[in-house]
Design an enzyme around this catalytic site. Sequence first.
Site: not given
Length: 721
Positions: A35-36, A220-221, A251, A609
Amino acid sequence: MDVSTILDPLNDAQRQAVCAASGNVLVLAGAGSGKTRVLVHRIAWLMSAENVSPYGIVAVTFTNKAAAEMRGRIERLLGIPPSGMWVGTFHGIAHRLLRAHYKEAGLSQNFQVMDSEDQLRALRRVIRDMGLDDAKWPAREAQHFINARKDEGLRPQHLEHQHDPFLKHMIAIYTQYDSYCQRTGVVDFAELLLRNHELWLQHPEILQHYQRRFKHLLIDEFQDTNALQYAWVRLLAGKTAAVFAVGDDDQSIYGWRGARVENILQFNQDFAQASSFRLEQNYRSTGNILNAANAVIANNSGRLGKTLWTAGKTGEPIRLYSAFNEQDEAQFVVDRIAEWVEQGGTRQECAVLYRSNAQSRVLEEILIRHGMPYRVYGGLRFFERQEIKDALAYLRLLSHPDDDASFERIINLPPRGIGTRSVDAVRELARGGGISLWRALHHSIEHQQLAARAVESLKQFANHMARMHAAIKALSLHEQIEQVIHDSGLIAHYEKEKGERGRTRIENLQELISAGRAFSEAPPPTDSDQPVDPLAMFLSHAALEAGERQGDEWEDCVQLMTLHSAKGLEFKQVFLCGLEEGLFPHKLSASDASKLEEERRLCYVGMTRAMECLTLSHAEKRRLYGEETFARPSRFIREIPVEFLQEVRLRGSVSLALPSQPLPAQNETGLRLGQRVLHAKFGEGVVLNYEGQGRHARVQVNFSREGCKWLVMEYANLKQL
């Protein structure tokens, strides 16, 4: 223009999102899907292919670390620094706007930003001044209430108590706290965004200026935005800006602190003609881990929906360990980490995740017993350390004398003979006159309103501060910090604290000087027309940094952390412990559908994770919060298809359908698995295993003090408890 360097590193789905036509865009980016990268490459695409000026771009994220990483990646991709572009956190950008428009916002030019501890200190004073019992009305509870209301965009006058005594008192505390902040010229973290939002609403000409300037908003997020942040984005975007939001509804795990998953779910309704893209290819985890995580999260309703996949290997099955108790669970985890290291892995590649902080105690005990280094992620960061906060309080009071929180912190630090009664008297004068503590101190000296000895002590303090203020006037920022650290007496004070602890404190104070120098060399941009005091800017920077919680750079040690802390991280081997009903999902969430879905999202985050190895564990019996309970395995385990699981147990096995399992029948040793026993030398323990017959029968016991031991039954003389 050649845009191959922007597009070549992307997969097809990423490329479609990056090259989307100008307009509102929602990118659903699954865990580990890049995503980044998409956000950074979208910025580069806008500037390179669509000739968008960097002055027309604002990119918002949630941590200073993420913002710094974004700036660095943009610079490496474009080959030029992202000057002119606004890249920062919600609070950081709001702070920048308030600095530029402090008059219109009703603030002083050098207003100070309180961190969480300073805010707590201010609230204690407010509650005390109101004559309330701070045991009945704790400041921390009021802090949570006020910050939550601010995150919803609500002032005290917007709230109604509906004859509820609790709400009535909380609204009264909020009202007095607001007055205190306005009087002393300080703002807390939540106030930054609320004051910015109100500034735009009350001064539409300022809002229109930024709406004309910023034509591209990248967030973002997005799933972590709260009500006020969402309103802030919508207000700034207006009807003309293009919003590029990247997030993952699966998330969204911060509902307890105000995040609203509904924001991302209703994006297409609130932002006109929005396009949606899904990033589902995962570059982190193996196929088995992703398949299991997909199966778990699929049980949530109302999600936008996506299925993670990988072009990489299938990997080994997810291991499921059914422990007898929390000691057995911790021992298993430590043994597996030891095996990992023996096979060439490192300890820092291993993370142990848990739902509750209290679970770490037993894990830490076992790790210590085995001499295995570990770190609890999220310890005190630099600007949160006691000695640093002491030095910053001196600097804040010198920069802004009406800062009551800083005054109270250092009035008698180092000890200078100013007792509690003297400070209480100054507080009374301040409250009666509606003035700051600093002004009240000078008033008490001028009018001799206290005992002669107290007045003399206060006068010495005031003169000491005046001398320091004069001494640092013409100095550079780092020289100011160095001067204050020494003149304040903090170095001499902490030198009295012998040993490693005192030495570390002094080293930290010295590092603060280096922080000032680094800040001077690369100050943040400002849009103020008037010169801004570097010290005031540095103090705001320190408060913003202290507002984030993030671990220091890791050594080679096992990582322990809560599931909430694990978001955004990745490890080759992950242990997800305590998967039991009542613990995870938490008992307070079991009867609330929305909270249960957030718990499931938390499990999904924990599972994703893991890069190579994932182990889930639960205990048949667990002593936690001072009580011993027998728990059923978590429903999240049952939601994983059996083909992705492999059970691990010392003796026997538990059905993957996970029905309630009785303990094994009594055997020739006369003991049962999980039974507590007492040994004359080793103390109390739990039976984990047994083998052999007759005189050769042996039993494995996990002792609280000595760890696991195999004992011959003929000589053990174990007493059943």
